[in-house]
Design a protein around this motif. Structure first.
Motif, PDB file in Angstrom:
ATOM      1  N   VAL A  32       1.016  -1.375  -0.025  1.00  0.00           N
ATOM      2  CA  VAL A  32       0.001  -0.149   0.043  1.00  0.00           C
ATOM      3  C   VAL A  32       0.994   1.216  -0.172  1.00  0.00           C
ATOM      4  O   VAL A  32       1.683   1.025   0.616  1.00  0.00           O
ATOM      5  N   GLY A  33       0.619   2.298  -0.809  1.00  0.00           N
ATOM      6  CA  GLY A  33       1.330   3.265  -0.971  1.00  0.00           C
ATOM      7  C   GLY A  33       2.384   3.289  -1.953  1.00  0.00           C
ATOM      8  O   GLY A  33       3.129   4.144  -2.599  1.00  0.00           O
ATOM      9  N   GLU A  34       3.040   2.004  -2.611  1.00  0.00           N
ATOM     10  CA  GLU A  34       3.863   1.981  -3.620  1.00  0.00           C
ATOM     11  C   GLU A  34       3.328   2.121  -5.077  1.00  0.00           C
ATOM     12  O   GLU A  34       2.128   1.818  -5.271  1.00  0.00           O
ATOM     13  N   LYS A  35       4.175   2.477  -5.998  1.00  0.00           N
ATOM     14  CA  LYS A  35       3.694   2.585  -7.264  1.00  0.00           C
ATOM     15  C   LYS A  35       3.278   1.413  -7.940  1.00  0.00           C
ATOM     16  O   LYS A  35       4.235   0.322  -7.756  1.00  0.00           O
ATOM     17  N   PHE A  36       2.426   1.250  -8.631  1.00  0.00           N
ATOM     18  CA  PHE A  36       1.772   0.122  -9.359  1.00  0.00           C
ATOM     19  C   PHE A  36       2.565   0.135 -10.738  1.00  0.00           C
ATOM     20  O   PHE A  36       2.839   1.103 -11.408  1.00  0.00           O
ATOM     21  N   ILE A  59     -11.314  -1.721 -13.373  1.00  0.00           N
ATOM     22  CA  ILE A  59     -11.741  -2.253 -12.525  1.00  0.00           C
ATOM     23  C   ILE A  59     -11.021  -2.228 -11.096  1.00  0.00           C
ATOM     24  O   ILE A  59     -11.680  -2.363 -10.050  1.00  0.00           O
ATOM     25  N   LEU A  60      -9.793  -2.354 -10.934  1.00  0.00           N
ATOM     26  CA  LEU A  60      -9.157  -2.188  -9.882  1.00  0.00           C
ATOM     27  C   LEU A  60      -9.426  -0.763  -9.264  1.00  0.00           C
ATOM     28  O   LEU A  60      -9.490  -0.843  -7.897  1.00  0.00           O
ATOM     29  N   THR A  61      -9.564   0.112 -10.002  1.00  0.00           N
ATOM     30  CA  THR A  61      -9.511   1.484  -9.404  1.00  0.00           C
ATOM     31  C   THR A  61     -11.332   1.570  -8.977  1.00  0.00           C
ATOM     32  O   THR A  61     -11.442   2.105  -7.597  1.00  0.00           O
ATOM     33  N   GLU A  62     -12.283   0.799  -9.355  1.00  0.00           N
ATOM     34  CA  GLU A  62     -13.469   0.899  -9.036  1.00  0.00           C
ATOM     35  C   GLU A  62     -13.590   0.035  -7.534  1.00  0.00           C
ATOM     36  O   GLU A  62     -14.529   0.332  -6.800  1.00  0.00           O
ATOM     37  N   GLN A  63     -12.750  -0.931  -7.386  1.00  0.00           N
ATOM     38  CA  GLN A  63     -12.564  -1.719  -6.494  1.00  0.00           C
ATOM     39  C   GLN A  63     -11.990  -1.170  -5.047  1.00  0.00           C
ATOM     40  O   GLN A  63     -11.633  -1.876  -4.173  1.00  0.00           O
ATOM     41  N   GLY A  64     -11.239   0.218  -5.451  1.00  0.00           N
ATOM     42  CA  GLY A  64     -10.586   0.952  -4.398  1.00  0.00           C
ATOM     43  C   GLY A  64      -9.383   0.424  -3.971  1.00  0.00           C
ATOM     44  O   GLY A  64      -8.544   0.756  -3.059  1.00  0.00           O
ATOM     45  N   LEU A  65      -8.657  -0.574  -5.011  1.00  0.00           N
ATOM     46  CA  LEU A  65      -7.195  -1.015  -4.800  1.00  0.00           C
ATOM     47  C   LEU A  65      -6.009   0.034  -5.208  1.00  0.00           C
ATOM     48  O   LEU A  65      -5.128  -0.097  -4.745  1.00  0.00           O
ATOM     49  N   ILE A  66      -6.395   0.485  -6.229  1.00  0.00           N
ATOM     50  CA  ILE A  66      -5.388   1.575  -6.844  1.00  0.00           C
ATOM     51  C   ILE A  66      -6.016   3.100  -7.277  1.00  0.00           C
ATOM     52  O   ILE A  66      -7.152   3.066  -7.348  1.00  0.00           O
ATOM     53  N   ALA A  67      -5.035   3.995  -7.351  1.00  0.00           N
ATOM     54  CA  ALA A  67      -5.587   5.376  -7.598  1.00  0.00           C
ATOM     55  C   ALA A  67      -4.819   5.577  -9.079  1.00  0.00           C
ATOM     56  O   ALA A  67      -3.368   5.630  -8.876  1.00  0.00           O
ATOM     57  N   ARG A  68      -5.378   6.024 -10.009  1.00  0.00           N
ATOM     58  CA  ARG A  68      -4.713   6.228 -11.366  1.00  0.00           C
ATOM     59  C   ARG A  68      -4.575   7.917 -11.462  1.00  0.00           C
ATOM     60  O   ARG A  68      -5.590   8.706 -11.241  1.00  0.00           O
ATOM     61  N   ARG A  69      -3.190   8.312 -11.324  1.00  0.00           N
ATOM     62  CA  ARG A  69      -2.970   9.688 -11.444  1.00  0.00           C
ATOM     63  C   ARG A  69      -2.286  10.186 -12.726  1.00  0.00           C
ATOM     64  O   ARG A  69      -1.146   9.543 -13.288  1.00  0.00           O
ATOM     65  N   LYS A  71       0.228  11.455 -15.401  1.00  0.00           N
ATOM     66  CA  LYS A  71       1.781  11.782 -15.339  1.00  0.00           C
ATOM     67  C   LYS A  71       2.423  11.177 -14.266  1.00  0.00           C
ATOM     68  O   LYS A  71       3.627  10.512 -14.677  1.00  0.00           O
ATOM     69  N   THR A  72       1.975  10.652 -13.067  1.00  0.00           N
ATOM     70  CA  THR A  72       2.780   9.994 -12.124  1.00  0.00           C
ATOM     71  C   THR A  72       2.538   8.832 -12.152  1.00  0.00           C
ATOM     72  O   THR A  72       3.149   7.985 -11.334  1.00  0.00           O
ATOM     73  N   GLY A  73       1.245   8.071 -12.688  1.00  0.00           N
ATOM     74  CA  GLY A  73       1.196   6.627 -12.947  1.00  0.00           C
ATOM     75  C   GLY A  73       0.066   6.310 -11.840  1.00  0.00           C
ATOM     76  O   GLY A  73      -0.565   7.164 -10.985  1.00  0.00           O
ATOM     77  N   SER A  74       0.013   4.715 -11.469  1.00  0.00           N
ATOM     78  CA  SER A  74      -0.934   4.484 -10.475  1.00  0.00           C
ATOM     79  C   SER A  74      -0.312   4.099  -9.086  1.00  0.00           C
ATOM     80  O   SER A  74       0.903   3.347  -9.307  1.00  0.00           O
ATOM     81  N   VAL A  75      -1.004   4.141  -8.113  1.00  0.00           N
ATOM     82  CA  VAL A  75      -0.568   3.992  -6.849  1.00  0.00           C
ATOM     83  C   VAL A  75      -1.419   3.098  -6.098  1.00  0.00           C
ATOM     84  O   VAL A  75      -2.756   3.069  -6.263  1.00  0.00           O
ATOM     85  N   VAL A  76      -0.972   2.015  -5.426  1.00  0.00           N
ATOM     86  CA  VAL A  76      -1.741   0.898  -4.695  1.00  0.00           C
ATOM     87  C   VAL A  76      -2.229   1.944  -3.407  1.00  0.00           C
ATOM     88  O   VAL A  76      -1.704   2.349  -2.439  1.00  0.00           O
TER      89      VAL A  76
END
Length: 245
Positions: A32-36, A59-69, A71-76
């Motif tokens: 958690v908090g690491e870059k995906f 799907i992972l975003t809708e499940q609350g597992l990752i956040a897509r940002r 330019k900076t990419g996705s984070v868990v």
């Protein structure tokens, strides 16, 4: 490459990929908090196209597992899926995508009669084959909602797959009977949640629910599938995008 998941008749390629990644997140492959991993990294690893990767990440975003940002990419964000389902509607495919990102556990089946007074539309009155039961987000132990799917009684060839919880059923109907989907009519209503249904859905203490009803209508004007999904309070968010024509 994904092999076993792709062979499943009940999951699309992007749903299967999302399930693999969900399991890895829960196992701690990424903290958690690491870059995906980036889209390019996932494309190279699984040998699938960008569209498949993006749908899986959605799907992972809708499940609350990752956040897509941007330019900076996705984070868990979490190693446990949330029980709330965010349903974003932009086109017909996203309406029906619900059946691909959830698991349907059929507990009831049989022939029912829908009368004109209780039908979503009076023209839908008739006899239907119905399956019903709780539906889960992949990896979740708590039910998301109670689902009911009805198809006309004469659609006998679909019954075995419906009993097995195959989703989405409408695709089976279109293929088996050579139908063409004209439109989907949806209504969302706030209703009282009965104590019995609250216990079944592990929502003790909840008294309100959202009932989402859909009619799948083919070009001849016949509703060839009726669905009802009952969500306890707090488990369903409807997000709609409107564009200027």
């Amino acid at each position: 490459m994904i092999v076993a998941q792709e062979e499943s008749r009940t999951a699309s390629r992007h749903s299967a990929l999302a399930e693999v990644l969900r399991q890895e997140i829960e196992a701690g492959t990424w903290a958690v908090g690491e870059k995906f991993p980036t889209e390019a990294d996932l494309q190279s690893r699984f040998g699938v196209g960008r569209y498949t990767i993006r749908k899986a990440l959605k799907i992972l975003t809708e499940q609350g597992l990752i956040a897509r940002r941007p330019k900076t990419g996705s984070v868990v964000l979490s190693d446990t899926p949330v029980t709330q389902f965010v349903h974003t509607l932009r086109d017909l495919r996203e309406v029906t995508n619900f059946g691909r990102v959830t698991r349907f556990s059929v507990q009831q089946q049989g022939i029912v009669t829908v009368d004109a007074d209780s039908a979503p539309d009076p023209a839908d009155a008739g006899r239907y084959f119905r399956v019903a039961g709780p539906r889960y987000l992949f990896g979740a132990s708590e039910p998301l909602c109670w689902s009911e799917i009805l198809v006309p009684e004469d659609f006998q060839e679909l019954r075995e797959q419906m009993r097995a919880g195959h989703s989405p059923v409408y695709e089976l109907a279109l293929e088996r009977y050579g139908l063409k989907l004209d439109y989907i009519a949806q209504t969302v209503a706030a209703i009282a949640l009965s104590p019995a249904m609250a216990r079944l859905l592990k929502a003790e203490g909840e008294t309100a629910a959202l009932l989402v009803t859909r009619r799948f209508v083919e070009t001849g004007g016949r509703a060839f599938e009726l669905t009802r999904h009952l969500y306890p309070s707090g488990r369903y968010v409807l997000a709609t995008v409107y564009r200027e024509r």
